[in-house]
Design a protein around this motif. Structure first.
Motif, PDB file in Angstrom:
ATOM      1  N   MET A 148       0.815  -1.220   0.000  1.00 35.60           N
ATOM      2  CA  MET A 148       0.000   0.000   0.000  1.00 35.60           C
ATOM      3  C   MET A 148       0.848   1.269   0.000  1.00 35.60           C
ATOM      4  SD  MET A 148      -3.159  -0.844  -0.215  1.00 35.60           S
ATOM      5  CE  MET A 148      -3.938   0.690   0.239  1.00 35.60           C
ATOM      6  N   LEU A 149       1.984   1.245   0.684  1.00 35.94           N
ATOM      7  CA  LEU A 149       2.863   2.417   0.749  1.00 35.94           C
ATOM      8  C   LEU A 149       4.114   2.144  -0.077  1.00 35.94           C
ATOM      9  CD1 LEU A 149       2.619   3.446   4.517  1.00 35.94           C
ATOM     10  CD2 LEU A 149       1.464   4.481   2.553  1.00 35.94           C
ATOM     11  N   LYS A 150       4.230   2.842  -1.188  1.00 34.25           N
ATOM     12  CA  LYS A 150       5.358   2.631  -2.093  1.00 34.25           C
ATOM     13  C   LYS A 150       6.187   3.909  -2.198  1.00 34.25           C
ATOM     14  CE  LYS A 150       2.752  -0.706  -4.891  1.00 34.25           C
ATOM     15  NZ  LYS A 150       2.268  -1.060  -6.255  1.00 34.25           N
ATOM     16  N   ASP A 151       7.515   3.739  -2.319  1.00 33.59           N
ATOM     17  CA  ASP A 151       8.424   4.877  -2.497  1.00 33.59           C
ATOM     18  C   ASP A 151       8.156   5.974  -1.474  1.00 33.59           C
ATOM     19  OD1 ASP A 151       9.593   3.631  -4.746  1.00 33.59           O
ATOM     20  OD2 ASP A 151       7.968   4.381  -6.019  1.00 33.59           O
ATOM     21  N   MET A 152       8.104   5.582  -0.224  1.00 30.00           N
ATOM     22  CA  MET A 152       7.759   6.512   0.842  1.00 30.00           C
ATOM     23  C   MET A 152       8.712   7.704   0.902  1.00 30.00           C
ATOM     24  SD  MET A 152       5.546   6.825   3.351  1.00 30.00           S
ATOM     25  CE  MET A 152       5.323   7.749   4.864  1.00 30.00           C
ATOM     26  N   PHE A 153      10.006   7.453   0.735  1.00 21.71           N
ATOM     27  CA  PHE A 153      11.001   8.516   0.876  1.00 21.71           C
ATOM     28  C   PHE A 153      11.736   8.837  -0.426  1.00 21.71           C
ATOM     29  CE2 PHE A 153      10.788   6.452   5.109  1.00 21.71           C
ATOM     30  CZ  PHE A 153      10.309   7.541   5.841  1.00 21.71           C
ATOM     31  N   GLY A 154      11.307   8.247  -1.541  1.00 25.31           N
ATOM     32  CA  GLY A 154      12.042   8.453  -2.778  1.00 25.31           C
ATOM     33  C   GLY A 154      13.337   7.653  -2.774  1.00 25.31           C
ATOM     34  N   ASP A 155      14.205   7.925  -3.752  1.00 30.31           N
ATOM     35  CA  ASP A 155      15.441   7.155  -3.843  1.00 30.31           C
ATOM     36  C   ASP A 155      16.673   8.018  -3.573  1.00 30.31           C
ATOM     37  OD1 ASP A 155      15.357   8.729  -6.058  1.00 30.31           O
ATOM     38  OD2 ASP A 155      15.595   7.116  -7.526  1.00 30.31           O
ATOM     39  N   ASP A 156      16.478   9.144  -2.865  1.00 30.33           N
ATOM     40  CA  ASP A 156      17.597  10.027  -2.559  1.00 30.33           C
ATOM     41  C   ASP A 156      18.599   9.354  -1.622  1.00 30.33           C
ATOM     42  OD1 ASP A 156      16.373  11.958  -4.060  1.00 30.33           O
ATOM     43  OD2 ASP A 156      15.465  12.991  -2.339  1.00 30.33           O
ATOM     44  N   ALA A 157      19.809   9.860  -1.656  1.00 26.01           N
ATOM     45  CA  ALA A 157      20.836   9.389  -0.726  1.00 26.01           C
ATOM     46  C   ALA A 157      20.555   9.948   0.665  1.00 26.01           C
ATOM     47  CB  ALA A 157      22.215   9.816  -1.199  1.00 26.01           C
ATOM     48  N   LEU A 158      20.915   9.187   1.692  1.00 22.15           N
ATOM     49  CA  LEU A 158      20.744   9.661   3.055  1.00 22.15           C
ATOM     50  C   LEU A 158      21.713  10.810   3.328  1.00 22.15           C
ATOM     51  CD1 LEU A 158      19.287   6.860   3.357  1.00 22.15           C
ATOM     52  CD2 LEU A 158      20.157   6.837   5.698  1.00 22.15           C
ATOM     53  N   ASP A 159      21.292  11.732   4.153  1.00 19.64           N
ATOM     54  CA  ASP A 159      22.186  12.788   4.609  1.00 19.64           C
ATOM     55  C   ASP A 159      23.372  12.120   5.306  1.00 19.64           C
ATOM     56  OD1 ASP A 159      23.389  14.774   6.392  1.00 19.64           O
ATOM     57  OD2 ASP A 159      21.676  16.038   5.912  1.00 19.64           O
ATOM     58  N   PRO A 160      24.594  12.479   4.976  1.00 20.04           N
ATOM     59  CA  PRO A 160      25.762  11.832   5.590  1.00 20.04           C
ATOM     60  C   PRO A 160      25.818  11.985   7.101  1.00 20.04           C
ATOM     61  CG  PRO A 160      26.390  13.789   4.335  1.00 20.04           C
ATOM     62  CD  PRO A 160      24.976  13.492   3.978  1.00 20.04           C
ATOM     63  N   ARG A 161      25.063  12.924   7.642  1.00 25.37           N
ATOM     64  CA  ARG A 161      25.035  13.108   9.104  1.00 25.37           C
ATOM     65  C   ARG A 161      24.055  12.156   9.786  1.00 25.37           C
ATOM     66  NH1 ARG A 161      23.654  19.381   8.815  1.00 25.37           N
ATOM     67  NH2 ARG A 161      22.293  18.455   7.217  1.00 25.37           N
ATOM     68  N   THR A 162      23.292  11.394   9.005  1.00 18.47           N
ATOM     69  CA  THR A 162      22.306  10.467   9.572  1.00 18.47           C
ATOM     70  C   THR A 162      22.997   9.343  10.325  1.00 18.47           C
ATOM     71  OG1 THR A 162      20.746  10.928   7.774  1.00 18.47           O
ATOM     72  CG2 THR A 162      20.386   8.922   9.051  1.00 18.47           C
ATOM     73  N   VAL A 163      22.629   9.154  11.564  1.00 18.57           N
ATOM     74  CA  VAL A 163      23.200   8.096  12.403  1.00 18.57           C
ATOM     75  C   VAL A 163      22.279   6.882  12.438  1.00 18.57           C
ATOM     76  CG1 VAL A 163      23.939   7.483  14.744  1.00 18.57           C
ATOM     77  CG2 VAL A 163      24.439   9.771  13.835  1.00 18.57           C
ATOM     78  N   ALA A 164      20.976   7.126  12.436  1.00 18.19           N
ATOM     79  CA  ALA A 164      20.019   6.019  12.518  1.00 18.19           C
ATOM     80  C   ALA A 164      18.677   6.452  11.950  1.00 18.19           C
ATOM     81  CB  ALA A 164      19.851   5.560  13.961  1.00 18.19           C
ATOM     82  N   LEU A 165      17.930   5.484  11.461  1.00 16.76           N
ATOM     83  CA  LEU A 165      16.552   5.696  11.026  1.00 16.76           C
ATOM     84  C   LEU A 165      15.658   4.810  11.879  1.00 16.76           C
ATOM     85  CD1 LEU A 165      16.887   5.553   7.117  1.00 16.76           C
ATOM     86  CD2 LEU A 165      16.592   7.593   8.517  1.00 16.76           C
ATOM     87  N   LEU A 166      14.603   5.390  12.421  1.00 17.40           N
ATOM     88  CA  LEU A 166      13.621   4.638  13.202  1.00 17.40           C
ATOM     89  C   LEU A 166      12.332   4.624  12.399  1.00 17.40           C
ATOM     90  CD1 LEU A 166      14.291   6.285  16.681  1.00 17.40           C
ATOM     91  CD2 LEU A 166      15.385   4.269  15.701  1.00 17.40           C
ATOM     92  N   VAL A 167      11.868   3.443  12.024  1.00 15.38           N
ATOM     93  CA  VAL A 167      10.735   3.325  11.112  1.00 15.38           C
ATOM     94  C   VAL A 167       9.663   2.429  11.722  1.00 15.38           C
ATOM     95  CG1 VAL A 167       9.997   2.689   8.787  1.00 15.38           C
ATOM     96  CG2 VAL A 167      12.324   3.564   9.152  1.00 15.38           C
ATOM     97  N   ASN A 168       8.424   2.905  11.664  1.00 19.51           N
ATOM     98  CA  ASN A 168       7.289   2.090  12.102  1.00 19.51           C
ATOM     99  C   ASN A 168       6.232   2.114  11.010  1.00 19.51           C
ATOM    100  OD1 ASN A 168       4.334   2.179  13.464  1.00 19.51           O
ATOM    101  ND2 ASN A 168       5.643   0.775  14.576  1.00 19.51           N
ATOM    102  N   ALA A 169       5.699   0.961  10.670  1.00 21.95           N
ATOM    103  CA  ALA A 169       4.671   0.859   9.634  1.00 21.95           C
ATOM    104  C   ALA A 169       3.465   0.113  10.194  1.00 21.95           C
ATOM    105  CB  ALA A 169       5.212   0.132   8.403  1.00 21.95           C
TER     106      ALA A 169
END
Length: 255
Positions: A148-169
């Motif tokens: 149901m949820l496709k391409d939620m964030f696009g295909d961009d590169a992560l910001d190099p300062r990103t340490v972690a992603l917390l995801v709940n679906a």
């Protein structure tokens, strides 16, 4: 998500004299204050699950852990999440309701003790390596939501300062316990927040429903409709709450 803004969690705690059970209401108030126009849609369950992952990573007995415990509450939100997790594991399409809830943390060099803690309890979270782009995260979300949820964030590169992603679906599909008759659906005018009207299809039914009138909501009427099959003498586990303002004008929507 068309726009993302930072919400100060400390501000929520200062401005809301609330207990744990009011976590979602407190957060909703803050979001509405920051977005006075337009619709506000969010999942307090998803936010609490993500913050619970942060809490699990805090040093035991630290100020950080204490503040997160105060924000999330010692039991209520966690118990609700745990109950939903159990219901999601036992949900059955044949019973008229499908519920899937999944949580993940994307980071590198996590301690095994943290991975074990995240996998237990209410989060039941997966620990995955931090990717270079959002594509693997999109794929994970699509899988967990039955496509149901496709391409939620696009295909961009992560910001190099990103340490972690917390995801709940969260995926939910429910059939009304008492379904509406399509032949009783009527056309009508729906009033938008700016006062303009658009054509809409209105479901209608005449039957006994669970209703109340709320003084706290300016005399609005509230109706609860259930999802799924109903066992003899028991209320179904899932329901939707609908609120109808006392008057059909824009000002009543701001009560």
């Amino acid at each position: 998500v068309a726009e993302t803004k930072t919400v100060n969690v400390d501000e929520i705690m200062r401005n809301e004299e609330s207990s744990t059970s009011d976590f979602g209401t407190a957060l909703f108030s803050q979001l509405c204050a920051k977005h006075p126009s337009g619709n506000v849609l969010f999942s307090p369950l998803s936010v609490s699950q993500a913050l619970a992952l942060v809490r699990d990573g805090a040093t035991e007995g630290s100020q950080n852990e204490m503040e997160l415990e105060e924000l999330l509450g010692s039991q209520f939100v966690q118990d609700q999440a745990s109950l939903l997790q159990q219901q999601s594991e036992g949900s059955d399409a044949d019973a008229g309701v499908q519920l899937k809830m999944a949580t993940s943390i994307w980071a590198n060099d996590l301690k095994q003790s943290y991975i074990n803690a995240a996998a237990r309890g209410t989060q039941n979270a997966e620990a995955l390596s931090l990717p270079g782009t959002y594509t693997p995260v999109n794929d994970w979300i699509e899988k967990k939501t039955n496509g149901m949820l496709k391409d939620m964030f696009g295909d961009d590169a992560l910001d190099p300062r990103t340490v972690a992603l917390l995801v709940n679906a969260v995926y939910f599909k429910g059939i009304w316990t008492t379904e509406f008759d399509p032949d009783d659906t009527v056309k009508g005018a729906f009033t938008l927040a700016d006062g303009t009207e658009v054509d809409a299809q209105f479901m209608s039914a005449q039957r006994k429903m669970k209703v109340m009138n709320s003084d706290a909501l300016g005399g609005a009427d509230v109706v609860e409709l259930y999802y799924g099959q109903q066992a003899s003498g028991e209320e179904p586990e899932f329901s939707a709450i609908f609120i109808k303002p006392a008057q059909s004008d824009v000002d009543m929507m701001n009560v």
